[in-house]
Design a protein around this motif. Structure first.
Motif, PDB file in Angstrom:
ATOM      1  N   ASP A  72      64.017  88.086  14.106  1.00  0.00           N
ATOM      2  CA  ASP A  72      63.826  86.643  14.236  1.00  0.00           C
ATOM      3  C   ASP A  72      62.621  86.201  13.406  1.00  0.00           C
ATOM      4  O   ASP A  72      61.478  86.415  13.787  1.00  0.00           O
ATOM      5  CB  ASP A  72      63.640  86.255  15.710  1.00  0.00           C
ATOM      6  N   PRO A  73      62.867  85.551  12.253  1.00  0.00           N
ATOM      7  CA  PRO A  73      61.780  85.160  11.355  1.00  0.00           C
ATOM      8  C   PRO A  73      61.325  83.714  11.548  1.00  0.00           C
ATOM      9  O   PRO A  73      60.515  83.232  10.763  1.00  0.00           O
ATOM     10  CB  PRO A  73      62.453  85.301   9.986  1.00  0.00           C
ATOM     11  N   ARG A  74      61.836  83.015  12.557  1.00  0.00           N
ATOM     12  CA  ARG A  74      61.555  81.581  12.692  1.00  0.00           C
ATOM     13  C   ARG A  74      60.395  81.343  13.658  1.00  0.00           C
ATOM     14  O   ARG A  74      60.536  81.527  14.863  1.00  0.00           O
ATOM     15  CB  ARG A  74      62.804  80.862  13.184  1.00  0.00           C
ATOM     16  N   PRO A  75      59.243  80.944  13.136  1.00  0.00           N
ATOM     17  CA  PRO A  75      58.046  80.780  13.983  1.00  0.00           C
ATOM     18  C   PRO A  75      58.255  79.847  15.179  1.00  0.00           C
ATOM     19  O   PRO A  75      57.558  79.984  16.180  1.00  0.00           O
ATOM     20  CB  PRO A  75      57.011  80.201  13.006  1.00  0.00           C
ATOM     21  N   ILE A  76      59.217  78.904  15.075  1.00  0.00           N
ATOM     22  CA  ILE A  76      59.418  77.987  16.198  1.00  0.00           C
ATOM     23  C   ILE A  76      60.172  78.639  17.356  1.00  0.00           C
ATOM     24  O   ILE A  76      60.307  78.057  18.421  1.00  0.00           O
ATOM     25  CB  ILE A  76      60.232  76.744  15.780  1.00  0.00           C
ATOM     26  N   SER A  77      60.680  79.837  17.152  1.00  0.00           N
ATOM     27  CA  SER A  77      61.556  80.450  18.141  1.00  0.00           C
ATOM     28  C   SER A  77      60.764  81.254  19.169  1.00  0.00           C
ATOM     29  O   SER A  77      59.700  81.791  18.882  1.00  0.00           O
ATOM     30  CB  SER A  77      62.545  81.360  17.414  1.00  0.00           C
ATOM     31  N   SER A  78      61.319  81.353  20.384  1.00  0.00           N
ATOM     32  CA  SER A  78      60.638  82.112  21.447  1.00  0.00           C
ATOM     33  C   SER A  78      60.677  83.613  21.179  1.00  0.00           C
ATOM     34  O   SER A  78      59.861  84.361  21.711  1.00  0.00           O
ATOM     35  CB  SER A  78      61.279  81.812  22.805  1.00  0.00           C
ATOM     36  N   THR A  79      61.640  84.053  20.365  1.00  0.00           N
ATOM     37  CA  THR A  79      61.688  85.485  20.037  1.00  0.00           C
ATOM     38  C   THR A  79      61.187  85.755  18.613  1.00  0.00           C
ATOM     39  O   THR A  79      61.471  86.798  18.033  1.00  0.00           O
ATOM     40  CB  THR A  79      63.129  86.033  20.179  1.00  0.00           C
ATOM     41  N   TYR A  80      60.393  84.804  18.070  1.00  0.00           N
ATOM     42  CA  TYR A  80      59.802  85.017  16.743  1.00  0.00           C
ATOM     43  C   TYR A  80      59.067  86.363  16.681  1.00  0.00           C
ATOM     44  O   TYR A  80      58.332  86.726  17.596  1.00  0.00           O
ATOM     45  CB  TYR A  80      58.795  83.908  16.410  1.00  0.00           C
ATOM     46  N   GLY A  81      59.262  87.054  15.590  1.00  0.00           N
ATOM     47  CA  GLY A  81      58.529  88.304  15.379  1.00  0.00           C
ATOM     48  C   GLY A  81      59.152  89.524  15.994  1.00  0.00           C
ATOM     49  O   GLY A  81      58.650  90.630  15.832  1.00  0.00           O
ATOM     50  N   HIS A  82      60.298  89.323  16.671  1.00  0.00           N
ATOM     51  CA  HIS A  82      60.993  90.442  17.314  1.00  0.00           C
ATOM     52  C   HIS A  82      62.123  90.954  16.419  1.00  0.00           C
ATOM     53  O   HIS A  82      62.754  90.191  15.686  1.00  0.00           O
ATOM     54  CB  HIS A  82      61.643  89.996  18.633  1.00  0.00           C
ATOM     55  N   ILE A  83      62.375  92.263  16.529  1.00  0.00           N
ATOM     56  CA  ILE A  83      63.665  92.800  16.102  1.00  0.00           C
ATOM     57  C   ILE A  83      64.697  92.302  17.119  1.00  0.00           C
ATOM     58  O   ILE A  83      64.393  92.182  18.304  1.00  0.00           O
ATOM     59  CB  ILE A  83      63.647  94.347  16.101  1.00  0.00           C
ATOM     60  N   LEU A  84      65.914  91.999  16.651  1.00  0.00           N
ATOM     61  CA  LEU A  84      66.952  91.550  17.598  1.00  0.00           C
ATOM     62  C   LEU A  84      67.864  92.742  17.931  1.00  0.00           C
ATOM     63  O   LEU A  84      67.422  93.885  17.864  1.00  0.00           O
ATOM     64  CB  LEU A  84      67.705  90.363  16.985  1.00  0.00           C
ATOM     65  N   ALA A  85      69.114  92.458  18.268  1.00  0.00           N
ATOM     66  CA  ALA A  85      70.037  93.526  18.664  1.00  0.00           C
ATOM     67  C   ALA A  85      70.230  94.507  17.513  1.00  0.00           C
ATOM     68  O   ALA A  85      70.736  94.135  16.456  1.00  0.00           O
ATOM     69  CB  ALA A  85      71.372  92.924  19.075  1.00  0.00           C
ATOM     70  N   THR A  86      69.834  95.746  17.713  1.00  0.00           N
ATOM     71  CA  THR A  86      69.993  96.766  16.684  1.00  0.00           C
ATOM     72  C   THR A  86      70.454  98.052  17.365  1.00  0.00           C
ATOM     73  O   THR A  86      70.044  98.346  18.498  1.00  0.00           O
ATOM     74  CB  THR A  86      68.665  97.039  15.943  1.00  0.00           C
ATOM     75  N   PRO A  87      71.320  98.801  16.679  1.00  0.00           N
ATOM     76  CA  PRO A  87      71.715 100.090  17.272  1.00  0.00           C
ATOM     77  C   PRO A  87      70.570 101.109  17.290  1.00  0.00           C
ATOM     78  O   PRO A  87      70.660 102.133  17.949  1.00  0.00           O
ATOM     79  CB  PRO A  87      72.869 100.551  16.369  1.00  0.00           C
ATOM     80  N   LYS A  88      69.468 100.825  16.605  1.00  0.00           N
ATOM     81  CA  LYS A  88      68.369 101.786  16.497  1.00  0.00           C
ATOM     82  C   LYS A  88      67.669 101.944  17.851  1.00  0.00           C
ATOM     83  O   LYS A  88      67.081 100.991  18.364  1.00  0.00           O
ATOM     84  CB  LYS A  88      67.383 101.286  15.437  1.00  0.00           C
ATOM     85  N   PRO A  89      67.675 103.152  18.442  1.00  0.00           N
ATOM     86  CA  PRO A  89      67.160 103.330  19.805  1.00  0.00           C
ATOM     87  C   PRO A  89      65.716 102.846  19.958  1.00  0.00           C
ATOM     88  O   PRO A  89      64.839 103.196  19.165  1.00  0.00           O
ATOM     89  CB  PRO A  89      67.249 104.847  20.028  1.00  0.00           C
ATOM     90  N   GLY A  90      65.494 102.028  20.957  1.00  0.00           N
ATOM     91  CA  GLY A  90      64.150 101.572  21.292  1.00  0.00           C
ATOM     92  C   GLY A  90      63.715 100.315  20.577  1.00  0.00           C
ATOM     93  O   GLY A  90      62.778  99.642  21.009  1.00  0.00           O
ATOM     94  N   TRP A  91      64.375  99.966  19.474  1.00  0.00           N
ATOM     95  CA  TRP A  91      63.894  98.861  18.652  1.00  0.00           C
ATOM     96  C   TRP A  91      64.507  97.511  19.019  1.00  0.00           C
ATOM     97  O   TRP A  91      64.028  96.459  18.570  1.00  0.00           O
ATOM     98  CB  TRP A  91      64.110  99.151  17.158  1.00  0.00           C
ATOM     99  N   GLY A  92      65.564  97.503  19.800  1.00  0.00           N
ATOM    100  CA  GLY A  92      66.151  96.233  20.227  1.00  0.00           C
ATOM    101  C   GLY A  92      65.115  95.425  20.990  1.00  0.00           C
ATOM    102  O   GLY A  92      64.512  95.908  21.952  1.00  0.00           O
ATOM    103  N   ASN A  93      64.866  94.196  20.511  1.00  0.00           N
ATOM    104  CA  ASN A  93      63.905  93.287  21.131  1.00  0.00           C
ATOM    105  C   ASN A  93      62.444  93.708  20.947  1.00  0.00           C
ATOM    106  O   ASN A  93      61.552  93.161  21.612  1.00  0.00           O
ATOM    107  CB  ASN A  93      64.218  93.102  22.625  1.00  0.00           C
ATOM    108  N   ALA A  94      62.152  94.687  20.089  1.00  0.00           N
ATOM    109  CA  ALA A  94      60.751  95.096  19.860  1.00  0.00           C
ATOM    110  C   ALA A  94      59.955  93.942  19.243  1.00  0.00           C
ATOM    111  O   ALA A  94      60.375  93.335  18.263  1.00  0.00           O
ATOM    112  CB  ALA A  94      60.716  96.310  18.927  1.00  0.00           C
ATOM    113  N   ASP A  95      58.791  93.662  19.833  1.00  0.00           N
ATOM    114  CA  ASP A  95      57.954  92.537  19.383  1.00  0.00           C
ATOM    115  C   ASP A  95      56.965  93.033  18.322  1.00  0.00           C
ATOM    116  O   ASP A  95      55.805  93.314  18.608  1.00  0.00           O
ATOM    117  CB  ASP A  95      57.222  91.931  20.576  1.00  0.00           C
ATOM    118  N   VAL A  96      57.433  93.119  17.095  1.00  0.00           N
ATOM    119  CA  VAL A  96      56.641  93.704  16.007  1.00  0.00           C
ATOM    120  C   VAL A  96      55.394  92.869  15.728  1.00  0.00           C
ATOM    121  O   VAL A  96      54.272  93.387  15.665  1.00  0.00           O
ATOM    122  CB  VAL A  96      57.507  93.828  14.731  1.00  0.00           C
ATOM    123  N   VAL A  97      55.581  91.568  15.567  1.00  0.00           N
ATOM    124  CA  VAL A  97      54.433  90.707  15.241  1.00  0.00           C
ATOM    125  C   VAL A  97      53.447  90.662  16.411  1.00  0.00           C
ATOM    126  O   VAL A  97      52.223  90.743  16.208  1.00  0.00           O
ATOM    127  CB  VAL A  97      54.914  89.280  14.863  1.00  0.00           C
TER     128      VAL A  97
END
Lengths: 304, 304
Positions: A72-97
């Motif tokens: 999610d690259p949109r700063p106005i969004s509540s999930t900004y800075g997160h990885i979204l649904a990904t098959p990669k274990p552990g990374w779904g919804n990870a708040d990178v920023v």
């Protein structure tokens, strides 16, 4: 004396995160490769690297993160800075920023986007897209993905684009291959990514000779994809990168097919010269780190 | 006392030019229909109408021209304001904006764009796209055309988009129909425009009953088109208009097909609710004149 500006950059991929520090001239001053394991572990190692680099070199003006998606690259969004649904274990919804802001300080401007969005920005600043404010970057490798600048800004709607998954007609000689996309079978990525070439011809793409019919078919599908991009986005230039495009003989094949499939419908001087319309990346091999640097520069501008 | 603002608007079509004058509340104060003959003749009649209206009602704040294409809507271009290559006799390279500027005065701000670009702007101001800065309007009628807002601005790259001509896979039940597009045969317009429906089923689309298989196939192709638009442009909402969409039972069919073809790939809340994602025009029947008015408002803003 003006203080020397420093920028942090992350090229976040599925197998490794490459972190680096660069100066205003994009000289890489420090670099590290960190395996992509779990988010907490990988991101903590990234933060440690940047904290140490800041102690030794000075504070950064910004950090840019060019990351695998979807995100999610949109700063106005509540999930900004997160990885979204990904098959990669552990990374779904990870708040990178969020993680890196906490570790590096809330004041540090951070740019965060997909690897291809970052790449189109970097190509427009330093690569093959300089001077173009309506630009597309398409990577053809393990997957197919695209980023776009429109009016000089990254294209984000409800999310970043996913151009690799567009649907296309089949070539009349290619009706039996089932495609490899787990979601759509025979979307562009399912038909023309590196693994799709391998699955269709039962050998590594890199081992196929230049005369192999694989390449004419590959050029055909890529041209159809570029045609749809032209008709929907009307970019002033298209930059192609990724492992598959290392076969540079593909470029004339793609340009020729694109001219043909457009069918004289778009008769504008801007795209009449295909050699300057469909071009190779100007940052091959460094698009990732430069992408992060472009996002860092953008983050500084967005703050001003 | 603030002076009442007036705007001129032109809906320029292949058979007629509708000219009107409206106030700030979009009340239509004068209206005329002028046959589309040759540019000099048709545009002179438009100019006469506006000159007379200005004498009677007062000066306009701006004029907006929503016109058939292809045309050049980019003010930086040397052919700005012209119709481009068109089969319509006499109109190829016609300088619409230049003619009207000469006739009405160089000081009058003029907005000039395609009918569908104008429509997406009007939908975002007054219609079904209010509140969305990333919006697509697609018309399905005699042809298929689309306009897009990106970050609140009309999408123009090397030109306006031509979404109706994107290429799509064929439905497995529909392999013999040759399509009707003179350029591409079976592009979206060639497969799913009103004349394509008529050519495939040998009767007028409007005469086909709701249970006719034509409509399921129509919904399928439109859904494929919307899917590619989603993956390339990621609009926050898609507005559908045009004569074919007067069959309002098509909307649930299209939404259902789109959900299916996306294949759970895009799992974002923004497009999860298909009823609010793919919607009918909020300006059906008046999108043309309101499109011109939206371009006129935009022209005033661009001057400020």
């Amino acid at each position: 004396m003006e203080k020397k500006r420093l920028y942090g950059t992350i090229e976040g991929g599925g197998t490794k995160f490459i972190c680096a520090v660069a100066d205003e001239q994009n000289n890489i001053l420090r670099e590290i490769r960190i395996p992509t394991t779990l988010p907490q572990q990988t991101l903590a190692a990234c933060a440690d690297f940047f904290l140490q680099a800041q102690r030794e070199l000075g504070a950064f003006s910004a950090l840019g993160i060019a990351c695998f998606g979807p995100l999610d690259p949109r700063p106005i969004s509540s999930t900004y800075g997160h990885i979204l649904a990904t098959p990669k274990p552990g990374w779904g919804n990870a708040d990178v920023v969020g993680f890196l802001k906490t570790a590096l300080g809330a004041d540090l401007p951070i740019g965060f986007d997909t690897d291809v969005d970052a790449a189109v920005l970097a190509e427009s600043r330093w690569g093959a897209g300089q001077g173009f404010s309506n630009l597309v970057y398409l990577t053809i490798g393990t997957g197919i993905g695209g980023g776009a600048l429109v009016n000089g800004h990254l294209l984000h709607g409800y999310a970043h684009p996913e151009m690799g998954h567009m649907l296309l007609p089949r070539h009349s000689s290619d009706t039996s291959f089932a495609g490899i996309c787990p979601f759509h079978g025979t979307c562009l990525e399912g038909l023309a990514s590196g693994p799709a070439i391998e699955a269709r011809w039962h050998q590594k793409a890199a081992n196929l000779g230049q005369d192999h019919p694989a390449w004419q078919l590959e050029a055909y599908y890529l041209a159809l994809g570029l045609m749809n991009i032209c008709l929907i986005l009307a970019p002033e230039r298209i930059v192609l990168g990724g492992g598959v495009m290392n076969q540079s003989f593909l470029f004339p094949l793609i340009r020729s097919e694109l001219t043909q499939v457009l069918g004289n419908y778009v008769r504008l001087p801007q795209i009449a010269n295909m050699e300057s319309y469909v071009v190779p990346s100007g940052l091959a091999g460094i698009a990732g780190l430069y992408g992060g640097l472009a996002l860092a520069r953008q983050a500084v501008q967005d703050q001003q």
